[in-house]
Design a protein around this motif. Structure first.
Motif, short mmCIF file in Angstrom:
data_model
loop_
_atom_site.label_atom_id
_atom_site.label_comp_id
_atom_site.label_asym_id
_atom_site.label_seq_id
_atom_site.Cartn_x
_atom_site.Cartn_y
_atom_site.Cartn_z
N VAL A 35 2.41 1.67 -3.58
CA VAL A 35 1.92 2.12 -4.61
C VAL A 35 1.23 3.67 -4.37
O VAL A 35 1.02 4.69 -5.28
CB VAL A 35 0.93 1.22 -5.11
CG1 VAL A 35 1.75 -0.16 -5.48
CG2 VAL A 35 -0.25 0.92 -3.96
N ALA A 36 0.64 3.79 -3.16
CA ALA A 36 -0.33 4.81 -2.90
C ALA A 36 0.68 6.15 -2.37
O ALA A 36 0.23 7.15 -2.65
CB ALA A 36 -1.06 4.56 -1.71
N ASP A 71 -7.18 -4.27 -6.13
CA ASP A 71 -7.63 -3.96 -7.16
C ASP A 71 -6.86 -2.81 -7.96
O ASP A 71 -6.97 -2.74 -9.02
CB ASP A 71 -9.11 -3.33 -6.85
CG ASP A 71 -10.30 -3.18 -7.73
OD1 ASP A 71 -10.25 -4.08 -8.80
OD2 ASP A 71 -10.88 -2.10 -7.89
N TYR A 72 -6.40 -1.81 -7.32
CA TYR A 72 -5.61 -0.58 -7.82
C TYR A 72 -4.34 -1.20 -8.50
O TYR A 72 -4.04 -0.70 -9.54
CB TYR A 72 -5.23 0.10 -6.53
CG TYR A 72 -4.51 1.45 -6.94
CD1 TYR A 72 -5.24 2.56 -7.40
CD2 TYR A 72 -3.07 1.38 -6.79
CE1 TYR A 72 -4.44 3.54 -7.87
CE2 TYR A 72 -2.40 2.50 -7.13
CZ TYR A 72 -2.91 3.77 -7.78
OH TYR A 72 -2.32 4.75 -8.09
N VAL A 73 -3.68 -2.44 -7.69
CA VAL A 73 -2.60 -2.72 -8.37
C VAL A 73 -2.84 -3.48 -9.76
O VAL A 73 -2.16 -3.22 -10.89
CB VAL A 73 -1.91 -3.72 -7.37
CG1 VAL A 73 -0.71 -5.05 -8.20
CG2 VAL A 73 -1.16 -3.27 -6.27
N ARG A 74 -4.07 -4.10 -9.83
CA ARG A 74 -4.39 -4.78 -11.13
C ARG A 74 -4.73 -3.72 -12.01
O ARG A 74 -4.25 -3.83 -13.21
CB ARG A 74 -5.54 -5.78 -10.73
CG ARG A 74 -5.89 -6.52 -12.12
CD ARG A 74 -6.78 -7.79 -11.95
NE ARG A 74 -8.26 -7.33 -11.39
CZ ARG A 74 -9.23 -8.09 -11.51
NH1 ARG A 74 -8.90 -9.50 -11.52
NH2 ARG A 74 -10.29 -7.44 -11.02
N ASP A 75 -5.60 -2.83 -11.58
CA ASP A 75 -6.26 -1.88 -12.69
C ASP A 75 -5.03 -0.93 -13.35
O ASP A 75 -5.19 -0.60 -14.54
CB ASP A 75 -7.25 -0.86 -12.21
CG ASP A 75 -8.63 -1.55 -11.74
OD1 ASP A 75 -8.75 -2.66 -12.14
OD2 ASP A 75 -9.15 -1.08 -10.96
N LYS A 76 -3.97 -0.66 -12.46
CA LYS A 76 -2.88 0.09 -12.69
C LYS A 76 -1.96 -0.59 -13.60
O LYS A 76 -0.94 -0.10 -14.20
CB LYS A 76 -2.38 1.00 -11.76
CG LYS A 76 -3.26 2.10 -11.00
CD LYS A 76 -3.51 3.26 -11.80
CE LYS A 76 -1.99 4.17 -11.80
NZ LYS A 76 -2.11 5.52 -12.27
N HIS A 133 0.70 -1.35 -0.02
CA HIS A 133 -0.13 0.10 -0.18
C HIS A 133 0.79 1.37 -0.01
O HIS A 133 0.81 2.12 -0.73
CB HIS A 133 -1.01 -0.11 1.18
CG HIS A 133 -1.67 1.16 1.36
ND1 HIS A 133 -1.58 2.18 2.25
CD2 HIS A 133 -2.74 1.61 0.64
CE1 HIS A 133 -2.48 3.12 2.12
NE2 HIS A 133 -3.20 3.02 1.14
N ARG A 149 -9.06 -3.01 -2.01
CA ARG A 149 -8.90 -1.97 -2.74
C ARG A 149 -7.58 -1.76 -3.32
O ARG A 149 -7.23 -1.18 -4.29
CB ARG A 149 -8.93 -0.60 -1.76
CG ARG A 149 -10.62 -0.40 -1.61
CD ARG A 149 -11.05 1.02 -1.02
NE ARG A 149 -12.41 1.01 -0.83
CZ ARG A 149 -13.05 2.16 -0.41
NH1 ARG A 149 -12.24 3.26 -0.48
NH2 ARG A 149 -14.34 2.20 -0.38
N VAL A 150 -6.60 -2.18 -2.46
CA VAL A 150 -5.03 -2.30 -2.81
C VAL A 150 -4.78 -3.34 -4.03
O VAL A 150 -4.37 -2.90 -5.02
CB VAL A 150 -4.26 -2.76 -1.50
CG1 VAL A 150 -2.50 -2.80 -2.21
CG2 VAL A 150 -4.29 -1.47 -0.66
#
Length: 372
Positions: free
Chosen positions: A224-225, A265-270, A221, A262-263
Motif C-alpha cells: 500500500v505505501a 488505519d490507512y487500509v481502512r481509511d483508504k 505495508h 498506522r497500516v
C-alpha cells in the motif's frame, strides 16, 4: 451475532455473488485435468480417477504452508500449455461460476507459466479471453448472464513483471481489467516489482497485489505505501496491526475498543479492499482455523471485506460454500452477504457505470428476493 434465519446451501447458490480473487489454474475440474493429461501424454498425475484426483488436490493443499500449497499447481499448469486447453479451461471456469450464482468475476492467471509448448504471451491471453467469451455467450443464452474479466499475474519470484504489466495494458478494453503479482511472499517483497507498478500507475491501470497472506504486515505495508495497490490479495494479516479489547473473541458483536496501528488505519481509511479467502487462508496457514479467521473482526471494524474462493479445486470450494462457512462460523445473514457482495462490486476493476448497474439491477434485487 446470531442470524435471524438459517441459510441453506441451495439458497446460497441462488444469491448473486461477486468474485474478485480466483485463480484459473486453481479451479480446473478434476475430470478435465485427467482428460487433458491423457490427450497431452502427461503421465505424472497422482491419481487416475476424477474422485481420487479431487481428493488428492484437497489433501495435498491442506498443508498449512503456502509454499507446499503452491506445489499442487504443477499438475494443473502442466496440462494448460496449448491454446485449446487454455480456452477449454477458461470456458469451463465461466460455466462453473455461472452454475454457482456468480454474476461478476475477475479470474487471474500467470501467462508466463503457459509458454512451454511455444505459445507467446499474447496467444495465451487471447486463448483465455476466447474461452471466457464463449462461456459468457452460453450464460447469456440461458437468460442469466455472467460477466467474467481477466487479471494477468506476474510471478513475484521471477523477473517478468514489467513485461506482464505491459501485457495487461495491451489487452485493456479487450477483457483484461488489471494486473497482479502472486507466488511465495517470503523473500519476494512487492517492492521488487516497483518498475511494473510505476508503469501501471502511469497508464492509469488497475492492479492488486498478493500481500499479507503468508508473510504478514510488512508485505501489506509495502503493497500500500510503496506500490500503491488498489486492492490487497488476501490481506488477512492486517489483523496483526490491530489490538483488540481485553478478552475479545472473533464472534463478539462489536470491537469498539479496538486500537488500529498506522497500516491498518490507512487500509481502512483508504477503503482498500481485502480479497479474503476463508477456506484457503486456513489451508495455507495464514490463519490457524476458521474459528480464528479475523473476517468477522475486520467486517465489524468496517474494513472493506470481500468473500472469495482463491482456488476452487485445491480448496474443494465454491462461492456458495464460502458463504455457508461464514454463515455457520459467524452467523451471517442475507443482509451481511449483500453488504460483502456490494463491497466486492464497488471494488471491481469494471467501469463505474457498469458496477453501479450490477449493484442496482442485479445484486440488490437478488438479495431482496432472498430476504423476502
Amino acid at each position: 451475532m446470531a442470524s435471524p434465519v438459517t441459510i441453506t446451501a441451495d439458497e446460497c447458490r441462488l444469491a448473486p455473488k461477486v468474485l474478485l480473487h480466483d485463480h484459473l489454474d486453481g479451479g480446473l475440474r478434476p475430470s478435465t485435468v485427467l482428460d487433458l493429461a491423457r490427450r497431452q501424454g502427461y503421465d505424472a498425475l497422482p491419481a487416475d480417477t476424477a474422485d481420487d484426483l479431487a481428493e488428492w488436490f484437497a489433501t495435498a493443499a491442506d498443508s498449512g504452508s503456502l509454499e507446499r500449497y503452491l506445489e499442487t499447481f504443477a499438475h494443473t499448469v502442466a496440462v494448460m500449455q496449448s491454446a485449446g486447453a487454455l480456452e477449454r479451461v477458461a470456458r469451463e471456469c465461466v460455466e462453473d461460476l455461472h452454475a454457482d450464482g456468480v454474476v461478476y468475476a475477475e479470474v487471474r492467471f500467470a501467462p508466463e507459466l503457459h509458454l512451454e509448448a511455444g505459445l507467446s504471451l499474447d496467444e495465451v491471453v487471447v486463448a483465455v479471453l476466447r474461452g471466457f467469451a464463449s462461456g459468457e455467450e452460453a450464460a447469456a443464452a440461458s437468460g442469466r448472464p455472467i460477466i467474467v474479466r481477466c487479471l494477468v499475474t506476474a510471478m513475484r519470484h521471477a523477473a517478468r513483471s514489467r513485461e506482464i504489466a505491459e501485457l495487461a495494458v495491451r489487452f485493456r478494453g479487450r477483457g483484461v481489467v488489471g494486473f497482479d503479482i502472486a507466488g511465495a511472499e517470503a523473500g519476494n517483497p512487492p517492492s521488487r516489482h516497483l518498475d511494473a507498478f510505476e508503469y501501471l500507475r502511469g497508464e492509469c491501470s488497475h492492479f492488486t497485489i498478493h500481500a499479507g497472506e503468508a508473510f504478514g504486515l510488512p508485505s501489506i505495508h509495502e503493497a500500500v505505501a510503496f506500490c500503491g495497490t488498489d486492492r490487497l490479495g488476501h490481506g488477512v494479516r492486517v489483523i496483526d496491526d490491530i489490538v483488540l479489547p481485553a478478552g475479545a473473541a472473533p464472534t463478539d458483536p462489536s470491537f469498539g475498543g479496538a486500537k488500529l496501528g498506522r497500516v491498518a488505519d490507512y487500509v481502512r481509511d483508504k477503503r482498500i479492499p481485502l480479497e479474503l479467502c476463508p477456506s484457503s487462508n486456513v489451508q495455507t496457514g495464514a490463519v490457524a482455523s476458521l474459528a480464528d479467521h479475523p473476517f468477522n473482526i475486520l467486517a465489524k471494524l468496517r474494513f472493506r471485506v470481500t468473500v472469495n474462493t482463491d482456488n476452487r479445486l485445491m480448496s474443494n470450494t465454491t462461492m456458495s460454500r464460502e458463504f455457508m462457512v461464514l454463515h455457520q462460523q459467524f452467523g451471517y445473514g442475507w443482509a451481511d452477504f449483500e453488504r460483502f457482495t456490494v463491497n466486492a462490486m464497488k471494488s471491481a476493476f469494471l467501469p463505474f457505470d457498469e458496477r453501479l448497474r450490477l449493484i442496482d439491477e442485479v445484486i440488490k434485487p437478488g438479495f431482496a428476493v432472498l430476504m423476502g
